[in-house]
Design a protein around this motif. Sequence first.
Motif, PDB file in Angstrom:
ATOM      1  N   ALA A   1       0.839  -1.199   0.000  1.00 46.81           N
ATOM      2  CA  ALA A   1       0.000   0.000   0.000  1.00 46.81           C
ATOM      3  C   ALA A   1       0.877   1.254   0.000  1.00 46.81           C
ATOM      4  CB  ALA A   1      -0.938  -0.001   1.197  1.00 46.81           C
ATOM      5  N   ARG A   2       1.941   1.203   0.761  1.00 49.00           N
ATOM      6  CA  ARG A   2       2.883   2.335   0.780  1.00 49.00           C
ATOM      7  C   ARG A   2       3.510   2.558  -0.593  1.00 49.00           C
ATOM      8  NH1 ARG A   2       6.908   1.857   5.812  1.00 49.00           N
ATOM      9  NH2 ARG A   2       5.917   3.370   7.175  1.00 49.00           N
ATOM     10  N   PHE A   3       3.868   1.467  -1.229  1.00 46.95           N
ATOM     11  CA  PHE A   3       4.488   1.557  -2.542  1.00 46.95           C
ATOM     12  C   PHE A   3       3.498   2.119  -3.566  1.00 46.95           C
ATOM     13  CE2 PHE A   3       5.990  -0.397  -6.578  1.00 46.95           C
ATOM     14  CZ  PHE A   3       7.189   0.297  -6.661  1.00 46.95           C
ATOM     15  N   ARG A   4       2.236   1.644  -3.519  1.00 49.65           N
ATOM     16  CA  ARG A   4       1.206   2.176  -4.415  1.00 49.65           C
ATOM     17  C   ARG A   4       0.992   3.664  -4.181  1.00 49.65           C
ATOM     18  NH1 ARG A   4      -2.780  -1.426  -2.694  1.00 49.65           N
ATOM     19  NH2 ARG A   4      -1.563  -3.290  -2.771  1.00 49.65           N
ATOM     20  N   GLU A   5       0.993   4.074  -2.925  1.00 52.67           N
ATOM     21  CA  GLU A   5       0.828   5.498  -2.593  1.00 52.67           C
ATOM     22  C   GLU A   5       2.017   6.314  -3.096  1.00 52.67           C
ATOM     23  OE1 GLU A   5      -1.248   8.708  -1.274  1.00 52.67           O
ATOM     24  OE2 GLU A   5      -1.939   6.640  -1.304  1.00 52.67           O
ATOM     25  N   TYR A   6       3.196   5.762  -2.966  1.00 59.24           N
ATOM     26  CA  TYR A   6       4.391   6.429  -3.487  1.00 59.24           C
ATOM     27  C   TYR A   6       4.291   6.610  -5.003  1.00 59.24           C
ATOM     28  CZ  TYR A   6       9.086   6.858  -5.373  1.00 59.24           C
ATOM     29  OH  TYR A   6      10.178   7.268  -6.102  1.00 59.24           O
ATOM     30  N   LEU A   7       3.883   5.551  -5.718  1.00 60.74           N
ATOM     31  CA  LEU A   7       3.757   5.637  -7.167  1.00 60.74           C
ATOM     32  C   LEU A   7       2.691   6.656  -7.572  1.00 60.74           C
ATOM     33  CD1 LEU A   7       4.040   1.894  -8.255  1.00 60.74           C
ATOM     34  CD2 LEU A   7       5.768   3.686  -8.439  1.00 60.74           C
ATOM     35  N   LYS A   8       1.595   6.683  -6.849  1.00 62.46           N
ATOM     36  CA  LYS A   8       0.537   7.640  -7.148  1.00 62.46           C
ATOM     37  C   LYS A   8       1.034   9.072  -6.942  1.00 62.46           C
ATOM     38  CE  LYS A   8      -4.127   9.001  -5.916  1.00 62.46           C
ATOM     39  NZ  LYS A   8      -5.283   8.767  -5.090  1.00 62.46           N
ATOM     40  N   ASN A   9       1.707   9.323  -5.845  1.00 55.81           N
ATOM     41  CA  ASN A   9       2.233  10.664  -5.575  1.00 55.81           C
ATOM     42  C   ASN A   9       3.293  11.067  -6.602  1.00 55.81           C
ATOM     43  OD1 ASN A   9       0.597  11.080  -3.366  1.00 55.81           O
ATOM     44  ND2 ASN A   9       2.099  10.274  -1.917  1.00 55.81           N
ATOM     45  N   ARG A  10       4.096  10.117  -7.016  1.00 56.60           N
ATOM     46  CA  ARG A  10       5.109  10.394  -8.030  1.00 56.60           C
ATOM     47  C   ARG A  10       4.453  10.746  -9.364  1.00 56.60           C
ATOM     48  NH1 ARG A  10       8.999   5.824 -10.278  1.00 56.60           N
ATOM     49  NH2 ARG A  10       7.035   5.369 -11.266  1.00 56.60           N
TER      50      ARG A  10
END
Length: 124
Positions: free
Chosen positions: A3-12
């Motif tokens: 979930a953290r990784f998905r959030e990071y990708l979304k923010n990027r």
Amino acid sequence: MFARFREYLKNRDIHQINKAAPEIIDYSRQCLKPETVRHAALLTAEHLERVKKIYGDDPLGSNRALVEYKGFHNDSKRKRDDAALTAFTLVMIYIRATDQGAPCNAAMKSIDDWTGEWAHGSEN
């Protein structure tokens, strides 16, 4: 963890969209002839309307539109058509910004303002 990784990708992706739109618009203003910029802006507005008309109600519309416009983008790159290349790049950015929603309002607003500015200039 994922979930953290998905959030990071979304923010990027949001950051990239909000950064790319003004950069491409500034580049077109600085490096292209006014006639080419006007043509690119009008082409962008025309294709944004086309995307809304054709893919607006389809839940997978944005993905289909991106695939189609990547083809248009590659074709204009091969032909070295600066106006179409700029227009199709901005259309793809707008589609991605629409998918992200409110965090990408700055990118959508900059594209809308740019197309509005040049559309108004062509009426005179």
